[in-house]
Structures are given as C-alpha cells and as structure tokens.
Design a protein around this motif. Structure first.
Motif, PDB file in Angstrom:
ATOM      1  N   THR A  64       1.483  -1.037  -0.206  1.00 27.80           N
ATOM      2  CA  THR A  64       0.144  -0.159  -0.050  1.00 27.80           C
ATOM      3  C   THR A  64       0.549   0.946   0.391  1.00 27.80           C
ATOM      4  N   PRO A  87      -4.940   5.810 -11.577  1.00 31.13           N
ATOM      5  CA  PRO A  87      -5.438   7.039 -11.520  1.00 31.13           C
ATOM      6  C   PRO A  87      -5.445   7.841 -10.406  1.00 31.13           C
ATOM      7  N   GLY A  88      -6.180   6.859  -9.019  1.00 26.25           N
ATOM      8  CA  GLY A  88      -6.237   7.942  -7.715  1.00 26.25           C
ATOM      9  C   GLY A  88      -5.128   7.540  -7.244  1.00 26.25           C
ATOM     10  N   LYS A  89      -4.195   6.836  -7.470  1.00 24.59           N
ATOM     11  CA  LYS A  89      -2.570   6.626  -6.518  1.00 24.59           C
ATOM     12  C   LYS A  89      -1.378   7.365  -7.195  1.00 24.59           C
ATOM     13  N   ARG A  92      -0.446  10.572  -4.887  1.00 19.86           N
ATOM     14  CA  ARG A  92       0.493  10.222  -4.014  1.00 19.86           C
ATOM     15  C   ARG A  92       1.260   9.439  -4.118  1.00 19.86           C
ATOM     16  N   PRO A 354      -2.881  -4.262  17.149  1.00 23.03           N
ATOM     17  CA  PRO A 354      -2.047  -3.458  16.831  1.00 23.03           C
ATOM     18  C   PRO A 354      -0.725  -3.012  16.906  1.00 23.03           C
ATOM     19  N   ARG A 370       1.938  -1.663  14.791  1.00 17.72           N
ATOM     20  CA  ARG A 370       1.733  -2.656  13.176  1.00 17.72           C
ATOM     21  C   ARG A 370       1.369  -1.330  12.893  1.00 17.72           C
ATOM     22  N   ILE A 371       0.837  -0.238  11.657  1.00 17.20           N
ATOM     23  CA  ILE A 371       0.242   0.629  10.914  1.00 17.20           C
ATOM     24  C   ILE A 371      -0.936  -0.748  10.224  1.00 17.20           C
ATOM     25  N   TYR A 372      -1.657   0.264  10.124  1.00 19.62           N
ATOM     26  CA  TYR A 372      -2.837  -0.385   9.237  1.00 19.62           C
ATOM     27  C   TYR A 372      -3.219   0.237   8.104  1.00 19.62           C
ATOM     28  N   GLY A 373      -4.329   0.126   7.696  1.00 16.18           N
ATOM     29  CA  GLY A 373      -4.959   1.168   6.841  1.00 16.18           C
ATOM     30  C   GLY A 373      -4.876   0.997   5.829  1.00 16.18           C
ATOM     31  N   TRP A 374      -5.217   3.238   4.773  1.00 14.80           N
ATOM     32  CA  TRP A 374      -4.541   2.759   3.809  1.00 14.80           C
ATOM     33  C   TRP A 374      -4.432   4.037   3.309  1.00 14.80           C
ATOM     34  N   GLN A 375      -5.433   5.274   4.213  1.00 13.76           N
ATOM     35  CA  GLN A 375      -5.576   6.693   4.176  1.00 13.76           C
ATOM     36  C   GLN A 375      -4.377   7.253   4.518  1.00 13.76           C
ATOM     37  N   VAL A 379      -5.296  11.988   8.227  1.00 12.13           N
ATOM     38  CA  VAL A 379      -6.899  12.123   6.426  1.00 12.13           C
ATOM     39  C   VAL A 379      -8.215  13.298   7.040  1.00 12.13           C
ATOM     40  N   SER A 380      -7.970  14.188   6.741  1.00 14.62           N
ATOM     41  CA  SER A 380      -9.136  15.018   7.037  1.00 14.62           C
ATOM     42  C   SER A 380     -10.161  15.270   5.796  1.00 14.62           C
ATOM     43  N   LEU A 381     -10.831  16.279   5.701  1.00 12.50           N
ATOM     44  CA  LEU A 381     -12.342  16.379   4.741  1.00 12.50           C
ATOM     45  C   LEU A 381     -11.271  17.809   3.855  1.00 12.50           C
TER      46      LEU A 381
ATOM     47  N   GLU B 259     -10.989   1.192  -6.423  1.00 11.11           N
ATOM     48  CA  GLU B 259     -11.082   1.503  -7.991  1.00 11.11           C
ATOM     49  C   GLU B 259     -10.242   0.620  -8.828  1.00 11.11           C
ATOM     50  N   ARG B 338     -14.282   3.930 -10.455  1.00 12.96           N
ATOM     51  CA  ARG B 338     -14.781   3.264  -8.902  1.00 12.96           C
ATOM     52  C   ARG B 338     -16.069   2.505  -8.664  1.00 12.96           C
ATOM     53  N   PRO B 354      -9.311   2.091   9.971  1.00 10.80           N
ATOM     54  CA  PRO B 354      -9.209   2.835  11.212  1.00 10.80           C
ATOM     55  C   PRO B 354     -10.190   3.688  10.340  1.00 10.80           C
ATOM     56  N   ILE B 367     -15.983  12.168   8.877  1.00 10.64           N
ATOM     57  CA  ILE B 367     -15.053  11.331   8.729  1.00 10.64           C
ATOM     58  C   ILE B 367     -14.633  11.052  10.042  1.00 10.64           C
ATOM     59  N   TYR B 372      -9.461  -0.601  17.904  1.00 12.07           N
ATOM     60  CA  TYR B 372      -9.643  -1.901  17.582  1.00 12.07           C
ATOM     61  C   TYR B 372      -8.602  -2.398  18.008  1.00 12.07           C
TER      62      TYR B 372
END
Lengths: 381, 381
Positions: A64, A87-89, A92, A354, A370-375, A379-381, B259, B338, B354, B367, B372
């Motif tokens: 990821t 494209p969405g990545k 980043r 975790p 450990r880390i997890y997730g994808w964002q 991350v915020s709005l 995606e 998507r 998360p 959000i 966990y």
C-alpha cells in the motif's frame, strides 16, 4: 508483564524463530547471487522490517502507499509498490518520489501506462515503472508472449520510465512440496527471463527483474537472469505454508495467546477469548490435505497439543475441539488456562492487531507497533 | 474530498441508511416495550454508537474491555461486556467498575463464578454478573434446565452479585425468513423467561433479562418477560443478513469503495484495489443459497451492477466476475473506474479499517474514527 499476565487475545512474535527465518532467506539470496527485496506487508512494522531487510534503507516491497509513506519516513528508501497503480494513486506515488523516496510502481496495461506517463510528464517527475508479468494465470499481469509487453515499455519510455519486469508466482500457493514448488519457481524465472530478453531485443534494458513468492523462494536453486527476489510470509511462516511443506510447524514464529473462558462438556468444546476478530477469518487450510480450522492449538510455550484445533469461531469466541471428534475433558483445560493458536495465514492474523508482543525464551521482551489502513496519516475532509 | 478523490480502498458509511436502520430498531423496541441495548462491537466508534443508543450514556453492549474503556471515557456508563469473563480480565473489569462505569459482566460456569466472586470480595468492589444461557446450542452458556443455573446464582450472591440472565440466539443466523427467525426468537425469549422463573423460584430476582441477535430482534413480535434486547449488525446490515431475508440489499449501509486497476480480458476479470485486507476474509454467504463471493459489486452510487461479485481476493487485489460465468467486457470498467462492494459481514469488513467515510447524498460529509485491538491504551512492558 509476562505470558500469564498480558491481556488476551495477544499477538505473539517468537523473536528467535523470526530472526532465524529472516536470516535463512538473506543467506539463501546471497548464495544464489540475487538481491532480497522482502515484502513488508506481512509485518507492517519498522522493527520487523529492519530484521527482514539487508540494509535499513532497503530494498523492500510494500503493498500500500501508506506502507510506503510510513517506511520511507523511517529511512527505507528503495521501495517497490507491488500492486498495479491506477489514477487515484498517481499523485500520492509521485509525491513520494518527489520527496526523495526511490519508489518504483508497477502496472500491466497500456491504459494505465499512458495515463501514468502523462501524469509524470505533467509533474515533470519521471517515475520508474516495472511491467507486471502473469507467469501462471494467478491474477494480474501481461502474458509473457503478449505484444502489450513491448508496447507498454514504449509508452513508458521517456515520460514515466521503463525500469524492468516483475512477477508474483501466486499459483505456487497450490504447489505441495519441493518438486512442485521448484517447478513453479523454474517457470517463474524462465518466463521472466523470457520477457527480459524480448524487451532487450526491442531495445529496452530491464534494470530490475523481480520475482518471488515464499514457496518459490524457499526452494529455488537458481535465480539466474533474475536480479531480485521478493517474498514476505517466509519470515513468520504459517499453517498454509506448513501444509505446502514449505516449512515445518516448528518454524512458525507467530501465534495468538488466548485464555480459556468456558466449556461445553457434553460436546467436548473448550471456549476461549480468541475469536475470528483476533485469529482473522482466514481459512486458507480448508482446501489443503489437513484442514486446521481457524488454527492449531499449542500450550503456552508453543508446543502443539495432541491434534486440537480451533474448529469454529465467533467474533470474540474460539471453539477448540479434537480434530478426530474425541471429546476434550474440561479438567485438562481449566478456566483461565492460556494457550497459543498458530495462524492459517500469518499476514491475515497479524493484520487484526495493533502490536506484536515480542517473545524470547518464554518472556515478553518488547512491544512492536504495526500500522494498518490505506489513508494518508491524519486524513481529514 | 469526494467519492472520486478519496484514496481507495475506503470504507463508506451511508449516513441516511444507517440512521434509518438505527431509528427503526429504536422504535421497534419502544413499541415492544423493551429496552434497546445496542451492540457497539459493529461500529467501535463513538459517533456511530451515539446514533445507535437511546441515550449518550447507554445502555449498550461491548465485546472487549478495550471497547468498554473507550466508550466509558466518552460518557457511556451502562455497559454489558457480553463475552464470558475469565481470570485474566478480572482486574481490568473491576477497575472500570471502580472508576464509576456501570459495567456488568457475564459468565456461564461455577469455576469462573467462584473465582470472580473471590476477586470482587478481595477488592471489596461488588460487580453485577449476568449468567449466560445457551438457548440453541450455538456456543457458550448454561442449559436452561441445568442445575448450574441456580448454583452459579448462589455463588455470586453477596460477593460479585447476581444481576440477571443473558443469551445470544446465535443459531438464528442459520434461519431464513420471517417464520424461521420468529421461531428462533420465541425459543430465545421462552428459554430466557424459563430461566428467570427458575431463578425467582430459588429466591434470585433477575433485574436484567437480556436477549437479542439481529435476526430475532428484527422479526420479534413480543419480548414479554424480557427486559432488554441486544443486537448489533442491524444498524448496517450486510449480505449475510440479506441472505437470511432479514433485510433487503438496499438497506445495507456499509460498502467498500474500490478502483479498477486492471483486467484479464480473456477470463472476463476486472481487477480492483479492494482485496481481502479491505473486504475481510469473511465468506459468510458461502453456505447460503446465494454465494456472494467476497461481496456484491455496485456502481459508485451504490446500485448493484448486473450480478457482478468479487469472486476471489488476494491481500490487495479483488477479482470481479459475473456470477454466471459470462465474461465482463473491460470497456465497461476502464482503469480508474470506482465501484462499491457490499460486505458479506459488516462487522468483519469494518474491522479492517481505521475510519469510516460518512456519505450523504453521494458526498463525503464526515470522517469517523474506529478503535481496534484488545490491549489497554498505551500498553507498555
């Protein structure tokens, strides 16, 4: 804190077994004259990664972009993001490149190659791309004889840029034993070398020729023509790998510490606080010769007990029974007894937690997060 | 940030559907004159919980002591920890009680009752205990006619203290449709009332008589004799519940935004970045009449597409195919498209993430963070 007092369920990492597995693969890669680019998706943890890698800056593989960002911020520079980019990545990934990370991405189709090339050109930041090859029909990748191979390299050249070829011989997870795994490895290597030669003939020199999966990496006798090997689960091993005879049960370095909470005497059940939330829902041994249920039961020291498995699981309950249907006597496992469960799939079990409790000679010597997730972080709005 | 720009895979919560599901159950409980004690293990998130609960302080149910600590620190006071307690968790549970949390625990055997009573006496902090009843052979609990029922109440009285009875009619997850679920619910209620009456006859007044599972709570026509209903997944619903005809597909409030990253044209595969790490390994529909693979595929607005499912999954790859084997035309799903995937089991999918991206009328409006794991916050050696 020790194995009798840590809150359960707790994820245990046996440091000596883990280190031994990591070192074994490092030595094997060195002996076969190939770079080791371990997959960090199994551990998702910097201390874990540093034991796997041949240097603190890599090379390494991630699954990821969050892993890429996390590890890069901790000094791992030479990374391949080994999932086809879309494209969405783009932004980043190129941001990481811009920040000084030597990130390589992969793709397997002209559409993504054109879009990514255009994006890199727009940003004026070339980004090396490996073309993913499908050597065994497992999932993504271009076929070794496909015209697309050369056409994708042409699209990439000059804008993103063509850096080589990569494959994951995922179908080796269906091979049982040395001969079958070796055959898969030879096919993996030969197909990749074939692709590299086709590209050279067309004027594209692949700098990186990247192969690897744990079953093929464990049994490989030659990686001639390949520049690097990626594999991940070899550092922990698990029941799926043991079922393929890729490791022994004794080499498995990950387990879940659980506590007995009850019994159903007339059914011969022992009930624990290790349910599927902690074990994961992975049932990877279901299709193997020996179905291990949700995991193989060991005593607190990690020794398997007389063919007991976690036969079924609810969210926070694991139900232990004898594999052969014999009733378990509750007296053998009083309330509060602590047991260890070996995982079907180490990546999946670890992902539910975790942190690792790092165990050495029966003592908890460290806690690794450990880390997890994808964002992206924060991350915020 | 919107559905076209948020990083994928992303966990989406449809706020209107979620709120509707929550309100429907609140109204139903009120109509049936029973307290609603929603299970917070599905959401593991305070904003989520506040929509489920009938008041900010509860009542509510949790599946781990970490959940209890997290929610208590955010003002949820009236909690049942609904997994049989064992010695390793006594201190942590009683600490919560000491801190002012109205925590109730459960157990189903004399051994645990004796040990917990002794522990409460030692701490001089009585803690209310519900006796878990096994109404349908699903997992833990004492049989409704067992002598243990009365004996456990006797052990608890005065030291911990006896507070009532609790059951989870887990076998209702095998019931399809209203008639079967209703039968399970009637058995659940009747068995529990039978236990309460036996206890009363022996001189123990159960203050709490707690039943509940989503299939029985959705179809219940009467909870007479029961004081409260616990259920969790009704607030999101999922494909397993739809397979039991407990909800419609349209009521499912959780999905995974993914995606398209590639295709295997000759196999009719569409490959996405939503693998089992994001979908979970749950295959709960495998045993149902309609096997939904790793999830049902919808367009970006959440409308199911022509019988497409995630047929298989690797860690970070989902493979979409037609259920009937027809080939999918790659042109219908270009790179970067998507899609949303509906979960087999909402609790399991949500657990892999998360945070929730809260969606309303196609826009991301908030959000919400999830917790966990099992260890106390800031656990250290």
């Amino acid at each position: 804190m020790n194995l009798k007092t840590v809150q359960t369920p707790a994820l245990l990492l046996d440091l000596d077994k883990f280190t031994r597995n990591c070192n074994w693969m490092k030595e094997k890669a060195e002996r076969l004259n190939v770079a080791l680019r371990p997959h960090l998706k199994t551990g998702k943890c910097i201390e874990f990664a540093r034991t796997q890698m041949t240097s603190p800056s890599g090379p390494a593989t991630v699954s990821t972009l969050l892993e890429a960002e996390y590890f890069f911020n901790l000094g791992v520079i030479d990374l391949i993001y080994a999932v086809g980019i879309s494209p969405g990545k783009f932004e980043r990934a190129v941001n990481l490149r811009e920040a000084g990370c030597d990130l390589k991405v992969i793709l397997d189709n002209k559409e993504a190659a054109e879009q990514f090339s255009a994006y890199c050109e727009e940003r004026k930041i070339p980004c090396p791309v490996l073309i993913e090859i499908d050597v065994d029909g497992h999932r993504s990748g271009v076929k070794p004889d496909s015209d697309d191979l050369i056409e994708i390299a042409k699209i990439l050249q000059g804008k993103a840029y063509f850096a080589g070829v990569l494959t994951h011989a995922g179908d080796s997870y269906k091979c049982v034993g040395q001969a079958a795994c070796l055959k898969a490895q030879e096919n993996e290597r030969d197909s990749l070398v074939h692709c590299a030669n086709r590209l050279r003939k067309a004027g594209f020199e692949p700098k990186i020729i990247s192969a690897g999966s744990t079953p093929t990496a464990v049994f490989a006798e030659s990686w001639e023509g390949v520049t690097e090997v990626r594999c991940g689960v070899y550092c922990l091993f698990d029941l799926v790998m043991a079922g393929l005879k890729v490791c022994t049960i004794d080499q498995i370095a990950l387990s879940l510490l659980v506590e007995v909470t009850g019994h159903q005497k007339e059914k011969g059940w022992v009930i624990t606080d290790g349910g599927w939330m902690a074990l994961s829902r992975d049932r990877g041994t279901a299709a193997q010769a020996v179905d291990q249920g949700y995991g193989l039961v060991c005593d607190i020291d990690g020794n398997p007990i007389d063919d007991l498995i976690v036969a079924s699981a609810n969210q926070e309950h694991g139900i232990i029974t004898h594999r052969d249907g014999r009733l378990v006597d509750p007296k053998d496992f009083p309330i509060g007894t602590r047991l260890r469960i070996l995982p079907n799939h180490a990546c999946a079990m670890a992902a539910q937690h975790p942190q690792y409790f790092v165990v050495r000679k029966g003592k908890i010597v460290d806690i690794w997060n450990r880390i997890y997730g994808w964002q992206p972080k924060g991350v915020s709005l």
